[in-house]
Scaffold this motif. Structure first.
Motif, PDB file in Angstrom:
ATOM      1  N   MET A 198       0.841  -1.210   0.000  1.00 43.27           N
ATOM      2  CA  MET A 198       0.000   0.000   0.000  1.00 43.27           C
ATOM      3  C   MET A 198       0.873   1.257   0.000  1.00 43.27           C
ATOM      4  O   MET A 198       0.620   2.205  -0.745  1.00 43.27           O
ATOM      5  CB  MET A 198      -0.927  -0.012   1.224  1.00 43.27           C
ATOM      6  CG  MET A 198      -1.845   1.193   1.269  1.00 43.27           C
ATOM      7  SD  MET A 198      -3.020   1.103   2.640  1.00 43.27           S
ATOM      8  CE  MET A 198      -3.499   2.829   2.748  1.00 43.27           C
ATOM      9  N   HIS A 199       1.928   1.267   0.817  1.00 36.09           N
ATOM     10  CA  HIS A 199       2.762   2.481   0.882  1.00 36.09           C
ATOM     11  C   HIS A 199       3.650   2.624  -0.353  1.00 36.09           C
ATOM     12  O   HIS A 199       4.014   3.740  -0.723  1.00 36.09           O
ATOM     13  CB  HIS A 199       3.608   2.511   2.155  1.00 36.09           C
ATOM     14  CG  HIS A 199       4.225   3.860   2.392  1.00 36.09           C
ATOM     15  ND1 HIS A 199       3.479   4.972   2.726  1.00 36.09           N
ATOM     16  CD2 HIS A 199       5.512   4.294   2.272  1.00 36.09           C
ATOM     17  CE1 HIS A 199       4.283   6.024   2.821  1.00 36.09           C
ATOM     18  NE2 HIS A 199       5.520   5.641   2.552  1.00 36.09           N
ATOM     19  N   ARG A 200       3.977   1.501  -1.013  1.00 36.80           N
ATOM     20  CA  ARG A 200       4.817   1.597  -2.218  1.00 36.80           C
ATOM     21  C   ARG A 200       4.137   2.451  -3.290  1.00 36.80           C
ATOM     22  O   ARG A 200       4.796   3.165  -4.030  1.00 36.80           O
ATOM     23  CB  ARG A 200       5.150   0.202  -2.752  1.00 36.80           C
ATOM     24  CG  ARG A 200       6.353   0.210  -3.713  1.00 36.80           C
ATOM     25  CD  ARG A 200       6.784  -1.190  -4.129  1.00 36.80           C
ATOM     26  NE  ARG A 200       7.205  -1.978  -2.996  1.00 36.80           N
ATOM     27  CZ  ARG A 200       6.477  -2.987  -2.484  1.00 36.80           C
ATOM     28  NH1 ARG A 200       5.346  -3.326  -3.042  1.00 36.80           N
ATOM     29  NH2 ARG A 200       6.910  -3.656  -1.435  1.00 36.80           N
ATOM     30  N   VAL A 201       2.816   2.379  -3.363  1.00 37.76           N
ATOM     31  CA  VAL A 201       2.065   3.205  -4.320  1.00 37.76           C
ATOM     32  C   VAL A 201       2.400   4.688  -4.079  1.00 37.76           C
ATOM     33  O   VAL A 201       2.558   5.467  -5.020  1.00 37.76           O
ATOM     34  CB  VAL A 201       0.544   2.975  -4.170  1.00 37.76           C
ATOM     35  CG1 VAL A 201      -0.245   3.848  -5.126  1.00 37.76           C
ATOM     36  CG2 VAL A 201       0.190   1.509  -4.362  1.00 37.76           C
ATOM     37  N   ASN A 213      -2.566   7.457  -0.572  1.00 33.18           N
ATOM     38  CA  ASN A 213      -2.063   6.594   0.512  1.00 33.18           C
ATOM     39  C   ASN A 213      -1.114   7.336   1.464  1.00 33.18           C
ATOM     40  O   ASN A 213       0.054   6.976   1.617  1.00 33.18           O
ATOM     41  CB  ASN A 213      -1.349   5.357  -0.071  1.00 33.18           C
ATOM     42  CG  ASN A 213      -2.290   4.505  -0.903  1.00 33.18           C
ATOM     43  OD1 ASN A 213      -3.451   4.868  -1.126  1.00 33.18           O
ATOM     44  ND2 ASN A 213      -1.812   3.379  -1.365  1.00 33.18           N
ATOM     45  N   TYR A 214      -1.643   8.366   2.126  1.00 29.65           N
ATOM     46  CA  TYR A 214      -0.818   9.200   3.020  1.00 29.65           C
ATOM     47  C   TYR A 214      -0.573   8.579   4.390  1.00 29.65           C
ATOM     48  O   TYR A 214       0.214   9.093   5.163  1.00 29.65           O
ATOM     49  CB  TYR A 214      -1.484  10.566   3.214  1.00 29.65           C
ATOM     50  CG  TYR A 214      -1.587  11.381   1.946  1.00 29.65           C
ATOM     51  CD1 TYR A 214      -0.459  12.008   1.430  1.00 29.65           C
ATOM     52  CD2 TYR A 214      -2.795  11.533   1.271  1.00 29.65           C
ATOM     53  CE1 TYR A 214      -0.532  12.749   0.270  1.00 29.65           C
ATOM     54  CE2 TYR A 214      -2.875  12.274   0.111  1.00 29.65           C
ATOM     55  CZ  TYR A 214      -1.756  12.879  -0.386  1.00 29.65           C
ATOM     56  OH  TYR A 214      -1.829  13.615  -1.537  1.00 29.65           O
ATOM     57  N   ILE A 229      -5.400   4.405  -3.070  1.00 28.09           N
ATOM     58  CA  ILE A 229      -5.203   3.682  -4.337  1.00 28.09           C
ATOM     59  C   ILE A 229      -4.668   2.301  -3.961  1.00 28.09           C
ATOM     60  O   ILE A 229      -3.625   2.188  -3.309  1.00 28.09           O
ATOM     61  CB  ILE A 229      -4.229   4.428  -5.282  1.00 28.09           C
ATOM     62  CG1 ILE A 229      -4.854   5.759  -5.749  1.00 28.09           C
ATOM     63  CG2 ILE A 229      -3.883   3.558  -6.490  1.00 28.09           C
ATOM     64  CD1 ILE A 229      -4.005   6.555  -6.722  1.00 28.09           C
ATOM     65  N   ALA A 230      -5.393   1.261  -4.373  1.00 29.05           N
ATOM     66  CA  ALA A 230      -5.069  -0.093  -3.903  1.00 29.05           C
ATOM     67  C   ALA A 230      -3.743  -0.610  -4.470  1.00 29.05           C
ATOM     68  O   ALA A 230      -2.916  -1.149  -3.736  1.00 29.05           O
ATOM     69  CB  ALA A 230      -6.209  -1.038  -4.252  1.00 29.05           C
ATOM     70  N   GLN A 231      -3.531  -0.440  -5.771  1.00 31.75           N
ATOM     71  CA  GLN A 231      -2.326  -0.993  -6.411  1.00 31.75           C
ATOM     72  C   GLN A 231      -1.787   0.007  -7.436  1.00 31.75           C
ATOM     73  O   GLN A 231      -2.557   0.781  -8.002  1.00 31.75           O
ATOM     74  CB  GLN A 231      -2.657  -2.314  -7.143  1.00 31.75           C
ATOM     75  CG  GLN A 231      -3.351  -3.384  -6.310  1.00 31.75           C
ATOM     76  CD  GLN A 231      -2.489  -3.947  -5.175  1.00 31.75           C
ATOM     77  OE1 GLN A 231      -1.257  -3.817  -5.166  1.00 31.75           O
ATOM     78  NE2 GLN A 231      -3.132  -4.561  -4.182  1.00 31.75           N
ATOM     79  N   PRO A 232      -0.467  -0.051  -7.720  1.00 31.26           N
ATOM     80  CA  PRO A 232       0.078   0.843  -8.756  1.00 31.26           C
ATOM     81  C   PRO A 232      -0.326   0.365 -10.151  1.00 31.26           C
ATOM     82  O   PRO A 232      -0.426  -0.847 -10.370  1.00 31.26           O
ATOM     83  CB  PRO A 232       1.592   0.723  -8.557  1.00 31.26           C
ATOM     84  CG  PRO A 232       1.790  -0.614  -7.927  1.00 31.26           C
ATOM     85  CD  PRO A 232       0.560  -0.920  -7.120  1.00 31.26           C
ATOM     86  N   LYS A 238       7.153  -3.539 -11.909  1.00 27.66           N
ATOM     87  CA  LYS A 238       7.554  -2.638 -12.996  1.00 27.66           C
ATOM     88  C   LYS A 238       7.433  -1.159 -12.641  1.00 27.66           C
ATOM     89  O   LYS A 238       8.000  -0.304 -13.325  1.00 27.66           O
ATOM     90  CB  LYS A 238       6.695  -2.926 -14.235  1.00 27.66           C
ATOM     91  CG  LYS A 238       6.995  -4.274 -14.851  1.00 27.66           C
ATOM     92  CD  LYS A 238       6.809  -4.228 -16.357  1.00 27.66           C
ATOM     93  CE  LYS A 238       7.245  -5.541 -17.000  1.00 27.66           C
ATOM     94  NZ  LYS A 238       6.144  -6.309 -17.541  1.00 27.66           N
ATOM     95  N   MET A 239       6.701  -0.815 -11.611  1.00 29.41           N
ATOM     96  CA  MET A 239       6.492   0.603 -11.281  1.00 29.41           C
ATOM     97  C   MET A 239       7.824   1.295 -10.987  1.00 29.41           C
ATOM     98  O   MET A 239       8.764   0.677 -10.481  1.00 29.41           O
ATOM     99  CB  MET A 239       5.562   0.747 -10.065  1.00 29.41           C
ATOM    100  CG  MET A 239       6.186   0.332  -8.754  1.00 29.41           C
ATOM    101  SD  MET A 239       5.074   0.533  -7.338  1.00 29.41           S
ATOM    102  CE  MET A 239       5.063   2.296  -7.112  1.00 29.41           C
ATOM    103  N   GLU A 240       7.890   2.598 -11.331  1.00 27.34           N
ATOM    104  CA  GLU A 240       9.113   3.354 -11.047  1.00 27.34           C
ATOM    105  C   GLU A 240       8.959   4.100  -9.731  1.00 27.34           C
ATOM    106  O   GLU A 240       7.938   4.748  -9.497  1.00 27.34           O
ATOM    107  CB  GLU A 240       9.393   4.337 -12.172  1.00 27.34           C
ATOM    108  CG  GLU A 240       9.997   3.660 -13.388  1.00 27.34           C
ATOM    109  CD  GLU A 240      10.497   4.672 -14.382  1.00 27.34           C
ATOM    110  OE1 GLU A 240      11.617   5.194 -14.195  1.00 27.34           O
ATOM    111  OE2 GLU A 240       9.740   4.973 -15.321  1.00 27.34           O
TER     112      GLU A 240
END
Ligand SMILES: [Zn+2]
Ligand SMILES: [Zn+2]
Length: 264
Positions: A198-201, A213-214, A229-232, A238-240
């Motif tokens: 969750m925090h990676r988003v 996701n604060y 936002i649940a997922q990137p 692959k997300m940057e």
């Protein structure tokens, strides 16, 4: 209270070692930059932040825990004006403090001057347990001033502030860790706590995703206020991660300290 600093340091080092070991053995994502320079920068910032807080303790009459003791003594703050069972007051205090941190985090993303300071946390090109301790000293000093004000307004007990700070510190290391929770466990845990996925988003290079996701500890506020936002979009592999600086500069200490004052 006597051994407060020692207890907090032991929990911090214990959890740091635990999450760092999990990351080393079962990493979630492949690193973009070598760990050495990033870790040196994050730990140096932590050292500077500790020194900053020590200096503030010299200059100011109280910091957050002292403010709670003072507010209780003076009868100041909401919780000192009403009578509630002690256990309920403790839960309420931790909840409200967590909401205040959530709101403060949201504001640092919206106010350009504060975002300049907070970018130091977001510029990290990887996210791991050391990202949880990568903050600019000026942001840490400002956060402490805000926390002192919130404590005087709320009037929690000193023990509630200590419990909250240990929880915040522990959950921040947990949700920045480069580790994978089984999907079902993640779903269950994130009903209450912010998980690493969750925090990676929140560390996505895309503005829409990093303006979501604060939460640091509890995940409920983002759902409640529609910033969840649940997922990137690009998926976790692959997300940057990071901001506009796609080279080795964010891993450097001098560059990170200067980042808030850079022209762009
Ligand atoms: Zn942020
Ligand atoms: Zn973060």
């Amino acid at each position: 209270m006597e051994h407060e600093a020692l207890i907090r340091l032991s929990i911090f080092l214990g959890l740091f070692t635990l999450f760092a070991s999990i990351e080393t053995w079962f990493p979630r994502r492949v690193r973009s930059l070598p760990r050495k320079s990033r870790w040196f920068t994050a730990w140096s910032l932590t050292l500077l932040n500790t020194l900053t807080l020590r200096m503030m303790a010299f200059v100011l009459p109280v910091l957050a825990v002292g403010a709670a003791a003072d507010a209780t003594h003076q009868g100041w703050g909401l919780l000192n004006l009403i009578t509630l069972p002690a256990w309920f007051e403790l839960i309420l205090a931790v909840l409200i403090l967590d909401f205040a941190i959530w709101l403060q985090h949201l504001i640092t993303h919206k106010v350009p001057l504060l975002w300049r300071l907070h970018r130091v946390h977001h510029a990290d090109r990887d996210i791991d347990v050391t990202t949880a301790i990568r903050f600019h000293p000026v942001e840490i000093a400002l956060s402490m001033l805000i926390k002192i004000a919130v404590v005087y307004a709320l009037g929690p007990t000193a023990i509630a502030v200590i419990i909250f700070e240990i929880m915040l510190n522990g959950t921040a290391m947990f949700n920045h860790a480069n580790m994978r929770l089984p999907a079902k466990v993640d779903q269950l845990v994130r009903m209450v706590l912010v998980t690493p996925d969750m925090h990676r988003v929140h560390h996505s290079v895309h503005r829409q995703e990093h303006d979501s996701n604060y939460g640091f500890a509890l995940s409920i506020w983002d759902r409640m206020f529609n910033t969840y936002i649940a997922q990137p979009k690009a998926g976790h592999d692959k997300m940057e991660i990071g901001l506009a600086w796609r080279d080795e500069r964010p891993a450097k200490l001098g560059w990170s300290l200067w980042l808030p004052f850079q022209k762009k």
